[in-house]
Design a protein around this motif. Sequence first.
Motif, PDB file in Angstrom:
ATOM      1  N   GLU A  74     -60.303 -47.602 -60.775  1.00 53.45           N
ATOM      2  CA  GLU A  74     -60.657 -46.116 -60.022  1.00 53.45           C
ATOM      3  C   GLU A  74     -59.642 -45.363 -59.714  1.00 53.45           C
ATOM      4  N   GLY A  75     -58.132 -46.117 -59.699  1.00 50.16           N
ATOM      5  CA  GLY A  75     -57.209 -45.301 -60.091  1.00 50.16           C
ATOM      6  C   GLY A  75     -56.626 -44.856 -61.428  1.00 50.16           C
ATOM      7  N   LEU A  76     -57.388 -45.633 -62.274  1.00 49.62           N
ATOM      8  CA  LEU A  76     -56.883 -45.584 -63.190  1.00 49.62           C
ATOM      9  C   LEU A  76     -57.148 -44.433 -63.757  1.00 49.62           C
ATOM     10  N   ALA A  77     -58.674 -44.526 -63.424  1.00 51.14           N
ATOM     11  CA  ALA A  77     -59.797 -43.021 -63.754  1.00 51.14           C
ATOM     12  C   ALA A  77     -58.872 -41.636 -63.215  1.00 51.14           C
ATOM     13  N   ALA A  78     -58.385 -41.878 -62.391  1.00 48.68           N
ATOM     14  CA  ALA A  78     -57.615 -41.179 -61.481  1.00 48.68           C
ATOM     15  C   ALA A  78     -56.305 -40.092 -61.718  1.00 48.68           C
ATOM     16  N   ARG A  79     -55.348 -41.639 -62.163  1.00 46.81           N
ATOM     17  CA  ARG A  79     -54.370 -41.309 -62.441  1.00 46.81           C
ATOM     18  C   ARG A  79     -54.552 -40.478 -64.045  1.00 46.81           C
ATOM     19  N   SER A  80     -55.711 -40.380 -64.863  1.00 46.98           N
ATOM     20  CA  SER A  80     -55.952 -40.136 -66.221  1.00 46.98           C
ATOM     21  C   SER A  80     -56.362 -39.401 -66.335  1.00 46.98           C
ATOM     22  N   GLY A  81     -56.821 -38.350 -65.004  1.00 44.56           N
ATOM     23  CA  GLY A  81     -58.011 -36.974 -65.079  1.00 44.56           C
ATOM     24  C   GLY A  81     -59.229 -37.667 -65.116  1.00 44.56           C
ATOM     25  N   LEU A  82     -59.540 -38.558 -65.368  1.00 45.77           N
ATOM     26  CA  LEU A  82     -61.418 -38.991 -65.966  1.00 45.77           C
ATOM     27  C   LEU A  82     -62.549 -38.897 -65.238  1.00 45.77           C
ATOM     28  N   PRO A  83     -63.451 -38.573 -64.887  1.00 42.35           N
ATOM     29  CA  PRO A  83     -64.067 -38.851 -64.503  1.00 42.35           C
ATOM     30  C   PRO A  83     -64.756 -39.632 -63.996  1.00 42.35           C
ATOM     31  N   MET A  84     -65.385 -41.083 -62.786  1.00 46.79           N
ATOM     32  CA  MET A  84     -65.315 -42.471 -62.928  1.00 46.79           C
ATOM     33  C   MET A  84     -65.727 -43.106 -63.530  1.00 46.79           C
ATOM     34  N   PRO A  85     -66.062 -43.400 -64.209  1.00 46.65           N
ATOM     35  CA  PRO A  85     -66.779 -44.202 -65.531  1.00 46.65           C
ATOM     36  C   PRO A  85     -67.958 -44.728 -64.881  1.00 46.65           C
ATOM     37  N   ARG A  86     -69.104 -45.326 -64.881  1.00 42.26           N
ATOM     38  CA  ARG A  86     -69.866 -46.732 -64.711  1.00 42.26           C
ATOM     39  C   ARG A  86     -68.555 -48.235 -64.895  1.00 42.26           C
ATOM     40  N   VAL A  87     -69.124 -49.036 -63.673  1.00 39.06           N
ATOM     41  CA  VAL A  87     -68.124 -49.933 -63.533  1.00 39.06           C
ATOM     42  C   VAL A  87     -69.226 -51.244 -64.251  1.00 39.06           C
ATOM     43  N   TYR A  88     -68.590 -51.934 -65.449  1.00 36.11           N
ATOM     44  CA  TYR A  88     -70.340 -53.744 -65.632  1.00 36.11           C
ATOM     45  C   TYR A  88     -69.016 -54.534 -65.379  1.00 36.11           C
ATOM     46  N   LEU A  89     -69.800 -55.179 -65.492  1.00 32.82           N
ATOM     47  CA  LEU A  89     -69.506 -56.705 -65.765  1.00 32.82           C
ATOM     48  C   LEU A  89     -70.035 -57.723 -66.504  1.00 32.82           C
ATOM     49  N   VAL A  90     -69.911 -58.813 -67.115  1.00 25.06           N
ATOM     50  CA  VAL A  90     -70.070 -59.128 -68.123  1.00 25.06           C
ATOM     51  C   VAL A  90     -69.925 -60.619 -67.898  1.00 25.06           C
ATOM     52  N   HIS A  91     -71.099 -61.701 -67.974  1.00 20.39           N
ATOM     53  CA  HIS A  91     -71.128 -62.777 -67.696  1.00 20.39           C
ATOM     54  C   HIS A  91     -70.834 -63.568 -68.509  1.00 20.39           C
ATOM     55  N   GLU A  92     -69.747 -63.914 -68.730  1.00 20.02           N
ATOM     56  CA  GLU A  92     -68.780 -64.723 -70.051  1.00 20.02           C
ATOM     57  C   GLU A  92     -67.421 -65.265 -70.107  1.00 20.02           C
ATOM     58  N   ASP A  93     -67.608 -66.426 -70.418  1.00 14.50           N
ATOM     59  CA  ASP A  93     -66.330 -67.117 -70.085  1.00 14.50           C
ATOM     60  C   ASP A  93     -64.792 -66.397 -71.555  1.00 14.50           C
ATOM     61  N   GLN A  94     -65.543 -66.019 -72.133  1.00 16.01           N
ATOM     62  CA  GLN A  94     -64.313 -65.534 -72.864  1.00 16.01           C
ATOM     63  C   GLN A  94     -63.693 -63.854 -72.525  1.00 16.01           C
ATOM     64  N   PRO A  95     -62.471 -64.037 -72.393  1.00 24.12           N
ATOM     65  CA  PRO A  95     -61.615 -62.611 -71.751  1.00 24.12           C
ATOM     66  C   PRO A  95     -61.517 -61.131 -72.858  1.00 24.12           C
ATOM     67  N   ASN A  96     -62.269 -60.636 -72.382  1.00 21.34           N
ATOM     68  CA  ASN A  96     -62.769 -59.183 -73.499  1.00 21.34           C
ATOM     69  C   ASN A  96     -63.340 -58.174 -72.281  1.00 21.34           C
ATOM     70  N   ALA A  97     -63.615 -57.254 -73.294  1.00 20.51           N
ATOM     71  CA  ALA A  97     -63.917 -55.416 -72.079  1.00 20.51           C
ATOM     72  C   ALA A  97     -64.273 -55.322 -73.612  1.00 20.51           C
ATOM     73  N   PHE A  98     -64.983 -54.219 -72.660  1.00 25.10           N
ATOM     74  CA  PHE A  98     -65.391 -52.930 -74.033  1.00 25.10           C
ATOM     75  C   PHE A  98     -65.373 -51.430 -72.980  1.00 25.10           C
ATOM     76  N   ALA A  99     -65.302 -50.036 -74.076  1.00 29.03           N
ATOM     77  CA  ALA A  99     -66.236 -48.898 -73.048  1.00 29.03           C
ATOM     78  C   ALA A  99     -67.268 -48.291 -74.396  1.00 29.03           C
ATOM     79  N   THR A 100     -67.954 -47.768 -73.226  1.00 30.25           N
ATOM     80  CA  THR A 100     -69.284 -47.241 -74.093  1.00 30.25           C
ATOM     81  C   THR A 100     -69.391 -45.807 -73.448  1.00 30.25           C
ATOM     82  N   GLY A 101     -70.210 -45.222 -74.275  1.00 30.12           N
ATOM     83  CA  GLY A 101     -70.725 -43.642 -73.427  1.00 30.12           C
ATOM     84  C   GLY A 101     -70.659 -42.710 -74.973  1.00 30.12           C
TER      85      GLY A 101
END
Length: 323
Positions: free
Chosen positions: A74-101
Amino acid sequence: MNSLKTAMLIGFMTALFMGVGLLIGGGRGMMIAFLVAIATNLFAYWNADKMVLRMHNAQEVDARTAPAYYGIVEGLAARSGLPMPRVYLVHEDQPNAFATGRNPENAAVAATTGLLQRLSPEEVAGVMAHELAHIQNRDTLIMTITATLAGAISMLGNFAFFFGGNRDSNQPLGGIGVLVGMIVAPFAAMIVQMAISRTREYSADRRGAEICGQPLWLASALAKIATAAGRTVNVPAERNPATAHMFIINPLNGQRMDGLFSTHPDTGNRIEALRAMTDIAPHTEGTRLREDAAPASGQPGPWSSGVDRGRAPGAGRRRGPWG
């Protein structure tokens, strides 16, 4: 410019899809492939983000269920001027992340539990800023559509194997066409994925570092993720390799080179590019923050809840930023 690139990619992937159909089933196969490609493009535009999230068993979270993780985004979205994206959690032990939309107004970011457990809040902020940069650069549409079409082309190649083509049709190459459809088309789709992700990751790294304000936070995160990802199997990613280019670090095991067959740029090169954004010499031990790297007093960043901004990433941390 990205809209033009997206249109060109969709055109190329559609032509590739039709070419495979021609090789497998002649003129009729090409027309069927064209209709399937149109349907796939429409579906991908409106629904590919939901499909990718389902592929990885992503669970939506909010300020109540994951306050610190959600607060960072939420703070980063405000800082970048972007609308708040939906936030998801993936239950996987491997550290990683992605964006979509398909656009910033309909975007989502996802992080694995392994990422939140292994990284400091500062490093999580760096990673999520990178993902928001993809959204701001409008990379997510092209990355998501590519994942969908690449998967569809690979599936078409599998059809060639099972059905063997129609030798009584206008198929120009007979059994050779089937072989080409089985091997070349999925390979070509993979090449397109690689070209997209490799050129855009550097741009997202730079913009993400600007959003979070600290290039070394992202550099530190990349080093940790790359090390852990090579030792941890991400089962949904292995089952859906067409989505690999969407992650911040390649989630598939055994992909460590910076050559033709890598879906991501070399992590070391990315880290060096981030270090170059600071005034730290290349030979300096790279991923520790300096005391004067923190935001000025009275100017809290999006990572401010419970984070000592004057410390190096991970210093004195007892629990992750997921609440």
